[in-house]
Write a protein that holds these residues in place. Structure first.
Motif, PDB file in Angstrom:
ATOM      1  N   ILE A 120      63.413 -27.940  20.000  1.00 25.71           N
ATOM      2  CA  ILE A 120      63.627 -27.510  18.617  1.00 25.71           C
ATOM      3  C   ILE A 120      65.104 -27.475  18.236  1.00 25.71           C
ATOM      4  CG2 ILE A 120      63.402 -25.527  17.054  1.00 25.71           C
ATOM      5  CD1 ILE A 120      60.658 -25.018  18.311  1.00 25.71           C
ATOM      6  N   PRO A 121      66.028 -26.990  19.105  1.00 27.99           N
ATOM      7  CA  PRO A 121      67.452 -26.972  18.727  1.00 27.99           C
ATOM      8  C   PRO A 121      68.049 -28.350  18.465  1.00 27.99           C
ATOM      9  CG  PRO A 121      67.048 -25.511  20.584  1.00 27.99           C
ATOM     10  CD  PRO A 121      65.806 -26.305  20.390  1.00 27.99           C
ATOM     11  N   TYR A 122      67.364 -29.421  18.914  1.00 32.56           N
ATOM     12  CA  TYR A 122      67.904 -30.752  18.659  1.00 32.56           C
ATOM     13  C   TYR A 122      68.152 -30.969  17.165  1.00 32.56           C
ATOM     14  CZ  TYR A 122      66.443 -32.040  23.419  1.00 32.56           C
ATOM     15  OH  TYR A 122      66.278 -32.108  24.768  1.00 32.56           O
ATOM     16  N   GLY A 123      67.211 -30.520  16.354  1.00 34.41           N
ATOM     17  CA  GLY A 123      67.358 -30.692  14.918  1.00 34.41           C
ATOM     18  C   GLY A 123      68.600 -29.983  14.394  1.00 34.41           C
ATOM     19  N   GLY A 124      68.847 -28.766  14.912  1.00 36.00           N
ATOM     20  CA  GLY A 124      70.028 -28.020  14.490  1.00 36.00           C
ATOM     21  C   GLY A 124      71.314 -28.728  14.867  1.00 36.00           C
ATOM     22  N   VAL A 125      71.348 -29.298  16.065  1.00 39.49           N
ATOM     23  CA  VAL A 125      72.540 -30.026  16.519  1.00 39.49           C
ATOM     24  C   VAL A 125      72.803 -31.219  15.611  1.00 39.49           C
ATOM     25  CG1 VAL A 125      73.488 -31.436  18.372  1.00 39.49           C
ATOM     26  CG2 VAL A 125      72.314 -29.295  18.923  1.00 39.49           C
ATOM     27  N   VAL A 126      71.763 -31.978  15.321  1.00 37.84           N
ATOM     28  CA  VAL A 126      71.923 -33.185  14.500  1.00 37.84           C
ATOM     29  C   VAL A 126      72.342 -32.815  13.083  1.00 37.84           C
ATOM     30  CG1 VAL A 126      70.703 -35.132  13.475  1.00 37.84           C
ATOM     31  CG2 VAL A 126      70.359 -34.580  15.882  1.00 37.84           C
ATOM     32  N   ILE A 127      71.738 -31.774  12.509  1.00 35.11           N
ATOM     33  CA  ILE A 127      72.092 -31.359  11.150  1.00 35.11           C
ATOM     34  C   ILE A 127      73.551 -30.910  11.091  1.00 35.11           C
ATOM     35  CG2 ILE A 127      71.685 -29.617   9.370  1.00 35.11           C
ATOM     36  CD1 ILE A 127      68.714 -29.711  10.172  1.00 35.11           C
ATOM     37  N   GLY A 128      73.960 -30.103  12.078  1.00 37.80           N
ATOM     38  CA  GLY A 128      75.349 -29.636  12.111  1.00 37.80           C
ATOM     39  C   GLY A 128      76.331 -30.782  12.234  1.00 37.80           C
ATOM     40  N   LEU A 129      76.006 -31.742  13.091  1.00 38.59           N
ATOM     41  CA  LEU A 129      76.886 -32.892  13.284  1.00 38.59           C
ATOM     42  C   LEU A 129      76.939 -33.742  12.011  1.00 38.59           C
ATOM     43  CD1 LEU A 129      78.606 -34.231  15.521  1.00 38.59           C
ATOM     44  CD2 LEU A 129      76.655 -35.698  15.985  1.00 38.59           C
ATOM     45  N   PHE A 130      75.797 -33.897  11.351  1.00 37.44           N
ATOM     46  CA  PHE A 130      75.761 -34.695  10.128  1.00 37.44           C
ATOM     47  C   PHE A 130      76.621 -34.057   9.043  1.00 37.44           C
ATOM     48  CE2 PHE A 130      73.823 -35.226   5.903  1.00 37.44           C
ATOM     49  CZ  PHE A 130      74.045 -36.583   5.735  1.00 37.44           C
ATOM     50  N   VAL A 131      76.530 -32.753   8.904  1.00 38.55           N
ATOM     51  CA  VAL A 131      77.340 -32.055   7.898  1.00 38.55           C
ATOM     52  C   VAL A 131      78.826 -32.233   8.192  1.00 38.55           C
ATOM     53  CG1 VAL A 131      77.945 -29.783   6.983  1.00 38.55           C
ATOM     54  CG2 VAL A 131      75.542 -30.383   7.348  1.00 38.55           C
ATOM     55  N   ALA A 132      79.188 -32.156   9.483  1.00 35.39           N
ATOM     56  CA  ALA A 132      80.596 -32.295   9.865  1.00 35.39           C
ATOM     57  C   ALA A 132      81.115 -33.711   9.625  1.00 35.39           C
ATOM     58  CB  ALA A 132      80.775 -31.914  11.329  1.00 35.39           C
ATOM     59  N   CYS A 133      80.247 -34.711   9.803  1.00 36.93           N
ATOM     60  CA  CYS A 133      80.679 -36.112   9.707  1.00 36.93           C
ATOM     61  C   CYS A 133      80.441 -36.716   8.332  1.00 36.93           C
ATOM     62  CB  CYS A 133      79.953 -36.961  10.754  1.00 36.93           C
ATOM     63  SG  CYS A 133      80.301 -36.497  12.464  1.00 36.93           S
ATOM     64  N   ALA A 134      79.848 -35.956   7.412  1.00 38.50           N
ATOM     65  CA  ALA A 134      79.448 -36.520   6.122  1.00 38.50           C
ATOM     66  C   ALA A 134      80.639 -37.091   5.353  1.00 38.50           C
ATOM     67  CB  ALA A 134      78.741 -35.461   5.281  1.00 38.50           C
ATOM     68  N   ASP A 135      81.748 -36.376   5.328  1.00 37.78           N
ATOM     69  CA  ASP A 135      82.904 -36.850   4.567  1.00 37.78           C
ATOM     70  C   ASP A 135      83.457 -38.150   5.139  1.00 37.78           C
ATOM     71  OD1 ASP A 135      82.744 -34.727   2.844  1.00 37.78           O
ATOM     72  OD2 ASP A 135      84.210 -33.495   3.922  1.00 37.78           O
ATOM     73  N   GLY A 136      83.475 -38.267   6.453  1.00 39.87           N
ATOM     74  CA  GLY A 136      84.030 -39.465   7.074  1.00 39.87           C
ATOM     75  C   GLY A 136      83.102 -40.663   7.007  1.00 39.87           C
ATOM     76  N   ALA A 137      81.815 -40.437   6.731  1.00 40.79           N
ATOM     77  CA  ALA A 137      80.861 -41.549   6.695  1.00 40.79           C
ATOM     78  C   ALA A 137      81.034 -42.423   5.462  1.00 40.79           C
ATOM     79  CB  ALA A 137      79.434 -41.018   6.758  1.00 40.79           C
ATOM     80  N   GLY A 138      81.498 -41.842   4.350  1.00 42.52           N
ATOM     81  CA  GLY A 138      81.738 -42.619   3.137  1.00 42.52           C
ATOM     82  C   GLY A 138      80.479 -43.303   2.640  1.00 42.52           C
ATOM     83  N   PRO A 139      80.558 -44.605   2.327  1.00 42.77           N
ATOM     84  CA  PRO A 139      79.380 -45.320   1.805  1.00 42.77           C
ATOM     85  C   PRO A 139      78.254 -45.479   2.831  1.00 42.77           C
ATOM     86  CG  PRO A 139      81.206 -46.840   2.201  1.00 42.77           C
ATOM     87  CD  PRO A 139      81.756 -45.465   2.358  1.00 42.77           C
ATOM     88  N   MET A 140      78.546 -45.197   4.113  1.00 37.59           N
ATOM     89  CA  MET A 140      77.518 -45.293   5.145  1.00 37.59           C
ATOM     90  C   MET A 140      76.668 -44.026   5.238  1.00 37.59           C
ATOM     91  SD  MET A 140      79.603 -47.161   8.249  1.00 37.59           S
ATOM     92  CE  MET A 140      78.207 -46.912   9.375  1.00 37.59           C
ATOM     93  N   LEU A 141      76.943 -43.050   4.346  1.00 36.14           N
ATOM     94  CA  LEU A 141      76.268 -41.753   4.441  1.00 36.14           C
ATOM     95  C   LEU A 141      74.739 -41.849   4.443  1.00 36.14           C
ATOM     96  CD1 LEU A 141      76.621 -38.691   4.591  1.00 36.14           C
ATOM     97  CD2 LEU A 141      76.685 -38.655   2.086  1.00 36.14           C
ATOM     98  N   PRO A 142      74.099 -42.644   3.558  1.00 36.36           N
ATOM     99  CA  PRO A 142      72.629 -42.723   3.605  1.00 36.36           C
ATOM    100  C   PRO A 142      72.104 -43.252   4.935  1.00 36.36           C
ATOM    101  CG  PRO A 142      73.453 -43.597   1.533  1.00 36.36           C
ATOM    102  CD  PRO A 142      74.643 -43.396   2.409  1.00 36.36           C
ATOM    103  N   ALA A 143      72.773 -44.278   5.484  1.00 33.22           N
ATOM    104  CA  ALA A 143      72.351 -44.829   6.772  1.00 33.22           C
ATOM    105  C   ALA A 143      72.540 -43.812   7.891  1.00 33.22           C
ATOM    106  CB  ALA A 143      73.122 -46.111   7.091  1.00 33.22           C
ATOM    107  N   VAL A 144      73.645 -43.077   7.837  1.00 34.69           N
ATOM    108  CA  VAL A 144      73.916 -42.056   8.851  1.00 34.69           C
ATOM    109  C   VAL A 144      72.891 -40.925   8.754  1.00 34.69           C
ATOM    110  CG1 VAL A 144      75.577 -40.317   9.637  1.00 34.69           C
ATOM    111  CG2 VAL A 144      76.365 -42.601   9.007  1.00 34.69           C
ATOM    112  N   ALA A 145      72.511 -40.555   7.526  1.00 38.62           N
ATOM    113  CA  ALA A 145      71.496 -39.512   7.346  1.00 38.62           C
ATOM    114  C   ALA A 145      70.155 -39.944   7.930  1.00 38.62           C
ATOM    115  CB  ALA A 145      71.348 -39.186   5.862  1.00 38.62           C
ATOM    116  N   ALA A 146      69.753 -41.188   7.641  1.00 42.76           N
ATOM    117  CA  ALA A 146      68.493 -41.701   8.188  1.00 42.76           C
ATOM    118  C   ALA A 146      68.555 -41.758   9.706  1.00 42.76           C
ATOM    119  CB  ALA A 146      68.210 -43.084   7.608  1.00 42.76           C
ATOM    120  N   TYR A 147      69.703 -42.175  10.231  1.00 44.64           N
ATOM    121  CA  TYR A 147      69.855 -42.245  11.691  1.00 44.64           C
ATOM    122  C   TYR A 147      69.754 -40.856  12.306  1.00 44.64           C
ATOM    123  CZ  TYR A 147      71.779 -43.381  16.266  1.00 44.64           C
ATOM    124  OH  TYR A 147      71.945 -43.538  17.618  1.00 44.64           O
ATOM    125  N   ALA A 148      70.348 -39.858  11.661  1.00 38.70           N
ATOM    126  CA  ALA A 148      70.303 -38.494  12.188  1.00 38.70           C
ATOM    127  C   ALA A 148      68.868 -37.976  12.269  1.00 38.70           C
ATOM    128  CB  ALA A 148      71.152 -37.573  11.303  1.00 38.70           C
TER     129      ALA A 148
END
Length: 235
Positions: A120-148
């Protein structure tokens, strides 16, 4: 030992040697060797699967498809351009979808409460990492979200297979998390991050495939000769 099983074991040995060579190339900054060895991981694992499965099944087809997508990701991951990174992310996303589809029936058959609780904590780890990396993802954000989402799903489902799939899924999650930090979170600094990414990825990928192969009901080297029958003829 049957010849096919000897070939299967030899492929695992070749994979281990290839991983060692690749990690060595990372430590010595041998870029050409890195580019040569990384695209060879998936083909070796495909050969591992094909030498193990006696016939085509849903699980084996999904494993091979996932490995083909992983091969595309491995081949393009070294590209510095954003378009190359995007295609690599989409390739690994497709691989994760294939692995999740292969793992889902196993999870449904063996829902170990302890593994599920730990997953269950896997989801929390991925969500936290996605939030931290969202700004740096730029136009790749939708793909990164789907990957997460796909990464968390695969890691969770891997907990329902066996110890090997569970460990492999966890290492895959760790590897992808560190890679995301390298790509989209420049301020994060992990010593030898490239080495750790590839070690966790290659070992995790191998364990994930080996665990799914273990769940298959038969192997190619398993004897399927009919049992001898005792016939008594009365005169």
């Amino acid at each position: 030992m049957p010849a096919i099983r000897t070939a299967h074991v030899a492929l695992w040995v070749a994979y281990a040697v290839l991983v060692a060579v690749h990690v060595g190339s990372l430590l010595t900054d041998a870029e050409l060797l890195q580019r040569i060895t990384q695209p060879m991981f998936a083909p070796l694992l495909i050969a591992v699967v094909l030498t193990a499965v006696p016939r085509r099944t849903r699980t084996s087809v999904l494993m091979v498809l996932g490995l083909l997508f992983a091969w595309a990701g491995d081949t393009l991951a070294g590209l510095a351009s954003q378009s190359g990174q995007l295609i690599a992310v989409l390739s690994f996303l497709a691989a994760l979808v294939c692995y999740s589809a292969a793992l889902a029936p196993l999870w449904n058959r063996s829902r170990d409460p302890l593994r599920i609780a730990l997953a269950i904590p896997y989801g929390g780890v991925v969500i936290g990492l996605f939030v931290a990396c969202a700004d740096g993802a730029g136009p790749m954000l939708p793909a990164v979200a789907a990957y997460a989402v796909a990464l968390a799903t695969m890691a969770f489902l891997s907990a329902g297979g066996n110890g090997m799939t569970w460990t492999g899924g966890t290492l895959f999650l760790l590897s992808s998390s560190m890679l995301a930090m390298d790509w989209f979170l420049p301020g994060a600094s992990i010593a030898y991050s490239g080495v750790w990414v590839m070690m966790t990825y290659t070992v995790g990928h191998a364990l994930l495939i080996a665990g799914m192969v273990r769940t298959l009901p038969a192997r190619r080297w398993t004897s399927r000769a009919p049992a001898a029958a005792l016939v008594i003829v009365e005169n």
